[in-house]
Design a protein around this motif. Sequence first.
Motif, PDB file in Angstrom:
ATOM      1  N   ILE A 141      15.449  53.844  17.070  1.00 26.05           N
ATOM      2  CA  ILE A 141      14.109  53.915  17.655  1.00 26.05           C
ATOM      3  C   ILE A 141      13.897  52.791  18.670  1.00 26.05           C
ATOM      4  CG2 ILE A 141      11.649  53.704  17.133  1.00 26.05           C
ATOM      5  CD1 ILE A 141      12.299  54.979  14.380  1.00 26.05           C
ATOM      6  N   ALA A 142      14.304  51.570  18.293  1.00 26.66           N
ATOM      7  CA  ALA A 142      14.100  50.418  19.177  1.00 26.66           C
ATOM      8  C   ALA A 142      14.920  50.538  20.459  1.00 26.66           C
ATOM      9  CB  ALA A 142      14.448  49.130  18.435  1.00 26.66           C
ATOM     10  N   VAL A 143      16.159  50.993  20.332  1.00 27.62           N
ATOM     11  CA  VAL A 143      17.023  51.149  21.512  1.00 27.62           C
ATOM     12  C   VAL A 143      16.465  52.230  22.432  1.00 27.62           C
ATOM     13  CG1 VAL A 143      19.295  51.937  22.288  1.00 27.62           C
ATOM     14  CG2 VAL A 143      19.120  50.274  20.423  1.00 27.62           C
ATOM     15  N   ALA A 144      16.040  53.359  21.862  1.00 28.78           N
ATOM     16  CA  ALA A 144      15.518  54.456  22.679  1.00 28.78           C
ATOM     17  C   ALA A 144      14.281  54.012  23.454  1.00 28.78           C
ATOM     18  CB  ALA A 144      15.193  55.656  21.795  1.00 28.78           C
ATOM     19  N   ALA A 145      13.362  53.293  22.796  1.00 28.38           N
ATOM     20  CA  ALA A 145      12.153  52.839  23.476  1.00 28.38           C
ATOM     21  C   ALA A 145      12.491  51.852  24.591  1.00 28.38           C
ATOM     22  CB  ALA A 145      11.212  52.186  22.470  1.00 28.38           C
ATOM     23  N   THR A 146      13.438  50.966  24.336  1.00 26.23           N
ATOM     24  CA  THR A 146      13.835  49.975  25.347  1.00 26.23           C
ATOM     25  C   THR A 146      14.471  50.643  26.554  1.00 26.23           C
ATOM     26  OG1 THR A 146      14.196  48.309  23.620  1.00 26.23           O
ATOM     27  CG2 THR A 146      15.232  47.918  25.757  1.00 26.23           C
ATOM     28  N   GLN A 147      15.438  51.509  26.307  1.00 23.49           N
ATOM     29  CA  GLN A 147      16.152  52.143  27.410  1.00 23.49           C
ATOM     30  C   GLN A 147      15.279  53.131  28.166  1.00 23.49           C
ATOM     31  OE1 GLN A 147      19.760  53.704  25.621  1.00 23.49           O
ATOM     32  NE2 GLN A 147      20.812  51.740  25.859  1.00 23.49           N
ATOM     33  N   GLU A 148      14.347  53.779  27.472  1.00 22.95           N
ATOM     34  CA  GLU A 148      13.451  54.731  28.128  1.00 22.95           C
ATOM     35  C   GLU A 148      12.635  54.054  29.224  1.00 22.95           C
ATOM     36  OE1 GLU A 148      11.447  58.218  29.063  1.00 22.95           O
ATOM     37  OE2 GLU A 148      13.210  57.949  27.781  1.00 22.95           O
ATOM     38  N   HIS A 149      12.379  52.764  29.065  1.00 26.18           N
ATOM     39  CA  HIS A 149      11.567  52.029  30.044  1.00 26.18           C
ATOM     40  C   HIS A 149      12.403  51.068  30.879  1.00 26.18           C
ATOM     41  CE1 HIS A 149       7.751  53.633  28.562  1.00 26.18           C
ATOM     42  NE2 HIS A 149       8.305  53.580  27.356  1.00 26.18           N
ATOM     43  N   GLY A 150      13.706  51.328  30.972  1.00 28.06           N
ATOM     44  CA  GLY A 150      14.561  50.592  31.894  1.00 28.06           C
ATOM     45  C   GLY A 150      15.150  49.320  31.359  1.00 28.06           C
ATOM     46  N   GLY A 151      14.980  49.038  30.075  1.00 34.57           N
ATOM     47  CA  GLY A 151      15.525  47.813  29.501  1.00 34.57           C
ATOM     48  C   GLY A 151      16.980  47.954  29.115  1.00 34.57           C
ATOM     49  N   ASN A 152      17.612  46.819  28.892  1.00 30.57           N
ATOM     50  CA  ASN A 152      19.020  46.767  28.470  1.00 30.57           C
ATOM     51  C   ASN A 152      19.135  46.087  27.117  1.00 30.57           C
ATOM     52  OD1 ASN A 152      20.984  47.713  30.691  1.00 30.57           O
ATOM     53  ND2 ASN A 152      19.500  46.486  31.818  1.00 30.57           N
ATOM     54  N   ILE A 153      20.001  46.624  26.261  1.00 30.95           N
ATOM     55  CA  ILE A 153      20.299  45.998  24.984  1.00 30.95           C
ATOM     56  C   ILE A 153      21.463  45.045  25.223  1.00 30.95           C
ATOM     57  CG2 ILE A 153      20.801  46.391  22.555  1.00 30.95           C
ATOM     58  CD1 ILE A 153      18.269  47.822  23.670  1.00 30.95           C
ATOM     59  N   LEU A 154      21.219  43.765  25.108  1.00 35.01           N
ATOM     60  CA  LEU A 154      22.269  42.790  25.366  1.00 35.01           C
ATOM     61  C   LEU A 154      23.180  42.600  24.166  1.00 35.01           C
ATOM     62  CD1 LEU A 154      20.308  40.074  27.372  1.00 35.01           C
ATOM     63  CD2 LEU A 154      21.769  41.899  28.251  1.00 35.01           C
ATOM     64  N   LYS A 155      22.610  42.583  22.960  1.00 35.77           N
ATOM     65  CA  LYS A 155      23.445  42.443  21.777  1.00 35.77           C
ATOM     66  C   LYS A 155      22.614  42.679  20.522  1.00 35.77           C
ATOM     67  CE  LYS A 155      24.680  38.391  22.782  1.00 35.77           C
ATOM     68  NZ  LYS A 155      25.826  37.544  22.669  1.00 35.77           N
ATOM     69  N   PHE A 156      23.307  43.062  19.453  1.00 34.06           N
ATOM     70  CA  PHE A 156      22.695  43.161  18.136  1.00 34.06           C
ATOM     71  C   PHE A 156      22.972  41.865  17.386  1.00 34.06           C
ATOM     72  CE2 PHE A 156      23.405  47.576  19.362  1.00 34.06           C
ATOM     73  CZ  PHE A 156      22.143  48.111  19.124  1.00 34.06           C
ATOM     74  N   LEU A 157      21.962  41.400  16.685  1.00 34.63           N
ATOM     75  CA  LEU A 157      22.046  40.120  15.977  1.00 34.63           C
ATOM     76  C   LEU A 157      21.724  40.370  14.506  1.00 34.63           C
ATOM     77  CD1 LEU A 157      19.923  38.207  18.633  1.00 34.63           C
ATOM     78  CD2 LEU A 157      22.410  38.078  18.411  1.00 34.63           C
ATOM     79  N   GLY A 158      22.672  40.931  13.767  1.00 31.39           N
ATOM     80  CA  GLY A 158      22.426  41.245  12.370  1.00 31.39           C
ATOM     81  C   GLY A 158      21.372  42.315  12.230  1.00 31.39           C
ATOM     82  N   ASP A 159      20.157  41.931  11.785  1.00 30.76           N
ATOM     83  CA  ASP A 159      19.067  42.896  11.654  1.00 30.76           C
ATOM     84  C   ASP A 159      18.100  42.801  12.835  1.00 30.76           C
ATOM     85  OD1 ASP A 159      18.164  40.395  11.014  1.00 30.76           O
ATOM     86  OD2 ASP A 159      16.845  41.039   9.404  1.00 30.76           O
TER      87      ASP A 159
END
Length: 419
Positions: A253-271
């Motif tokens: 859910i968090a990744v979809a919302a971020t990418q839908e608005h042009g954001g980038n996931i830089l890294k996952f940090l555990g939880d």
Amino acid sequence: MGDMDPRAETLVPMLIEKGLRSSGRQDLLNTFCEKLVEMGVPLWRFHLAQRAFHPKFGGIGYNWTRSDGISHEHYERRETPREAWLRSPFYQMLDQGLESLQVDLTANVPLEFPLLEELKGRGATEYFALTLRFTEDDAPVDPNAPSEGVLSSWTTDSPEGFSAEDKALIQSLYPVLGLALKSMSNRQMASDLLQTYLGRDPGQRVLSGEFQRGSSTEIDAVIGLFDLKGFTSLAGELPGPELIEMLNDYFGIAVAATQEHGGNILKFLGDGMLVMFNLGSIEKDSQAALAASAELCRNIGLRNEERLAQGLPVTDWTLALHAGPILYGNIGAENRLDFTVIGPAVNQTARIAGMHRSVGQNLIFSQVVREAVSDTKYDIVSLGRYMLRGVSEPFELFTIYRPQGEMPHLVPYLEGAAE
């Protein structure tokens, strides 16, 4: 080129050129099929399947017909093979180790495969299929998880079928076609894997050559730190598979919302995860970050209601946003690099993230983000000014006001749980 078919003397350079230029597999196959028809090969239908190194798709298929041209479809990964695959000519060829299969569709005999009955009903007269593996010949083959390579079929509607010369031409060109496809798919595979593991923008940058240690760019961007609350407590209570399922559900859910608005996931940090919005200006970045935050809040709320109704474990979340200049690039050792962000703005975002418990809000963002969104549809509320550890000046923090009931609300089941 000796005794090579004159048609091959024209097509081989074309295949090599397109393979070197990586113009795209669909364009290559469409041009190849059209050239074969122009040269007198009575090709009516062409199909090619190739394995894909992608987290969602197991393979890709290309279909060409003389009337409709080229199209493609992705095959989703499945735990059990589809019935249509188990009853296909390709499956039998892999299962029995066949390199080719020729079927006369005009013979008055029952056909073994439903696909061939369908093609015969549409006017096809001959079916010719080939396999080509990219791995060593002695490597084992599992028809349900085929090794790298391509599978292709060539169908004609000519009353005489394919001539011996036509089939010889196709077979002589097939390794060259396979080499061009392998070249193109290797680059696509690299792109897919880099974007999957590094993120969309970092993956593209690394593939374009930005992989030298110390190389970085100073940019202005919005940095976000997303985190799941109470996860440490849940990790000690839930079995591993359930914990991973829950983590993937919320991250999805968090990744979809971020990418839908042009954001980038830089890294996952555990939880948790580190995200960045870099759309060209701090105003655009901040607007996008707040839009993503509102969507994330709404969707996690809805998902929590669904999970509670299904008797599944739920958790809450936090998100901290800040903006400023950051260094974006390669950091690490010579043989192990990370494409990430560093700088005071990143450190300050972490300090803001530590204020969630004090201010009692899921979403908090800095005055820099607030000042960048002069015109907003959100009801932004100040949470007051705070001194952050390691920061000399007080920071004013903000959130978006949400009246009770306006958005789905999480049942406070984790009161007292560790953050």
